[in-house]
Design a protein around this motif. Structure first.
Motif, mmCIF file in Angstrom:
data_model
loop_
_atom_site.group_PDB
_atom_site.id
_atom_site.type_symbol
_atom_site.label_atom_id
_atom_site.label_comp_id
_atom_site.label_asym_id
_atom_site.label_seq_id
_atom_site.Cartn_x
_atom_site.Cartn_y
_atom_site.Cartn_z
ATOM 1 N N MET A 167 0.991 -0.952 -0.069
ATOM 2 C CA MET A 167 0.161 0.155 -0.126
ATOM 3 C C MET A 167 0.839 1.276 0.224
ATOM 4 S SD MET A 167 -3.392 0.617 2.222
ATOM 5 C CE MET A 167 -2.642 -0.334 3.771
ATOM 6 N N LEU A 168 0.793 2.509 -0.831
ATOM 7 C CA LEU A 168 1.283 3.329 -0.781
ATOM 8 C C LEU A 168 0.980 4.049 0.283
ATOM 9 C CD1 LEU A 168 0.623 4.501 -4.735
ATOM 10 C CD2 LEU A 168 2.611 3.263 -3.718
ATOM 11 N N GLN A 169 1.975 5.046 0.510
ATOM 12 C CA GLN A 169 1.938 5.688 1.977
ATOM 13 C C GLN A 169 0.845 7.110 1.760
ATOM 14 O OE1 GLN A 169 3.126 5.008 4.385
ATOM 15 N NE2 GLN A 169 4.510 6.563 5.597
ATOM 16 N N ASN A 170 0.458 7.475 0.414
ATOM 17 C CA ASN A 170 -0.537 8.444 0.554
ATOM 18 C C ASN A 170 -1.740 7.879 -0.478
ATOM 19 O OD1 ASN A 170 -1.869 10.842 0.477
ATOM 20 N ND2 ASN A 170 -0.342 11.621 -1.120
ATOM 21 N N ASP A 171 -2.152 6.755 0.121
ATOM 22 C CA ASP A 171 -3.204 6.080 -0.703
ATOM 23 C C ASP A 171 -4.849 6.516 -0.318
ATOM 24 O OD1 ASP A 171 -3.440 4.658 1.569
ATOM 25 O OD2 ASP A 171 -2.966 2.950 0.771
ATOM 26 N N GLY A 172 -4.859 7.223 0.668
ATOM 27 C CA GLY A 172 -6.124 7.741 0.992
ATOM 28 C C GLY A 172 -6.729 7.021 2.363
ATOM 29 N N PHE A 173 -5.965 5.946 2.875
ATOM 30 C CA PHE A 173 -6.233 5.104 3.949
ATOM 31 C C PHE A 173 -5.596 5.769 5.090
ATOM 32 C CE2 PHE A 173 -7.689 2.039 0.994
ATOM 33 C CZ PHE A 173 -9.004 1.725 1.377
ATOM 34 N N ARG A 174 -6.084 5.840 6.282
ATOM 35 C CA ARG A 174 -5.560 6.076 7.416
ATOM 36 C C ARG A 174 -5.595 5.184 8.650
ATOM 37 N NH1 ARG A 174 -6.784 9.189 12.215
ATOM 38 N NH2 ARG A 174 -8.991 9.451 11.417
ATOM 39 N N PRO A 175 -4.775 4.907 9.328
ATOM 40 C CA PRO A 175 -5.015 3.807 10.371
ATOM 41 C C PRO A 175 -5.485 4.473 11.591
ATOM 42 C CG PRO A 175 -2.655 4.227 10.237
ATOM 43 C CD PRO A 175 -3.332 4.914 9.070
ATOM 44 N N LEU A 176 -6.367 3.630 12.221
ATOM 45 C CA LEU A 176 -7.092 4.145 13.403
ATOM 46 C C LEU A 176 -6.574 3.416 14.841
ATOM 47 C CD1 LEU A 176 -10.521 4.057 11.845
ATOM 48 C CD2 LEU A 176 -9.438 5.932 12.144
ATOM 49 N N ASP A 177 -6.439 4.201 15.947
ATOM 50 C CA ASP A 177 -6.204 3.502 16.927
ATOM 51 C C ASP A 177 -7.197 2.736 17.533
ATOM 52 O OD1 ASP A 177 -7.680 5.266 18.804
ATOM 53 O OD2 ASP A 177 -6.276 6.738 18.478
ATOM 54 N N ARG A 178 -6.864 2.232 18.743
ATOM 55 C CA ARG A 178 -7.890 1.328 19.183
ATOM 56 C C ARG A 178 -8.962 1.959 19.881
ATOM 57 N NH1 ARG A 178 -7.807 -3.906 21.913
ATOM 58 N NH2 ARG A 178 -9.364 -3.947 23.540
ATOM 59 N N GLY A 179 -8.715 3.166 20.838
ATOM 60 C CA GLY A 179 -9.949 3.796 21.002
ATOM 61 C C GLY A 179 -10.856 4.464 20.143
ATOM 62 N N THR A 180 -10.247 4.924 19.090
ATOM 63 C CA THR A 180 -11.174 5.311 17.900
ATOM 64 C C THR A 180 -11.897 4.039 17.277
ATOM 65 O OG1 THR A 180 -9.705 7.320 17.473
ATOM 66 C CG2 THR A 180 -11.093 6.559 15.732
ATOM 67 N N CYS A 181 -11.190 2.966 17.126
ATOM 68 C CA CYS A 181 -11.892 1.983 16.613
ATOM 69 C C CYS A 181 -13.080 1.616 17.463
ATOM 70 C CB CYS A 181 -10.891 0.592 16.321
ATOM 71 S SG CYS A 181 -9.694 0.986 15.018
ATOM 72 N N LEU A 182 -12.845 1.545 18.819
ATOM 73 C CA LEU A 182 -13.936 1.085 19.669
ATOM 74 C C LEU A 182 -15.007 1.751 19.812
ATOM 75 C CD1 LEU A 182 -11.932 -0.443 22.549
ATOM 76 C CD2 LEU A 182 -13.421 -1.576 20.767
ATOM 77 N N ARG A 183 -14.878 3.484 19.581
ATOM 78 C CA ARG A 183 -15.948 4.339 19.615
ATOM 79 C C ARG A 183 -16.834 4.321 18.144
ATOM 80 N NH1 ARG A 183 -16.025 8.760 17.021
ATOM 81 N NH2 ARG A 183 -13.714 8.930 16.225
ATOM 82 N N LEU A 184 -16.047 3.843 17.026
ATOM 83 C CA LEU A 184 -16.808 4.017 16.051
ATOM 84 C C LEU A 184 -17.670 2.547 16.036
ATOM 85 C CD1 LEU A 184 -13.914 4.752 13.492
ATOM 86 C CD2 LEU A 184 -16.076 6.140 14.020
ATOM 87 N N LEU A 185 -17.235 1.421 16.433
ATOM 88 C CA LEU A 185 -18.092 0.322 16.644
ATOM 89 C C LEU A 185 -19.204 0.463 17.491
ATOM 90 C CD1 LEU A 185 -15.697 -2.856 17.438
ATOM 91 C CD2 LEU A 185 -16.929 -2.365 15.239
#
Length: 134
Positions: free
Chosen positions: A1-19
């Motif tokens: 995956m390219l560094q500037n491909d439009g995806f951004r990793p999410l941290d655990r806290g953000t992931c759980l909030r979204l879920l």
């Protein structure tokens, strides 16, 4: 995956909030040595494990009790080409009537059942990524 491909990793806290903000996800498990995916409604419990309610006699219960499974939920907007996806990986366990509080606090099944059980998927590994749009 390219560094500037439009995806951004999410941290655990953000992931759980979204879920916690979506009602439906997918359990990914193995059934008869083949991958299987089943959409389910769910909630998160106090320790951020995924809880879902299903029939005690379901194929899902027989396949996942004690197994390591994945659980995925997401939300996307096709018009803006943006959204997120979160995957929880962990061991699935059945909660029986002896687990009283969890049985009351778990989600109501969208499918009627008289012999329902709760399944807990421990949030051992939580990963996610956000698509920020084109």
């Amino acid at each position: 995956m390219l560094q500037n491909d439009g995806f951004r990793p999410l941290d655990r806290g953000t992931c759980l909030r979204l879920l916690a903000g979506v009602p439906v996800g997918r359990v990914v498990y193995t059934r008869q040595a083949l991958p299987a995916v089943l959409p389910v409604n769910f909630c998160l419990d106090a320790d951020s494990s995924v809880l879902l309610r299903t029939s005690a006699g379901s194929d899902l219960v027989g396949a996942i009790d004690g197994a390591v499974v994945a659980f995925e939920a997401d939300e996307f907007d096709a018009a803006t080409r943006s959204g997120w996806s979160v995957v929880v990986t962990g061991r699935a366990t059945l909660l029986s009537g002896t687990d009283g509080r969890e049985l009351r606090d778990g989600p109501d099944s969208w499918m009627p059942s008289r012999d329902d059980v709760l399944v807990r998927i421990d949030s051992e590994v939580v990963t996610g990524r956000e698509l920020t749009g084109a």
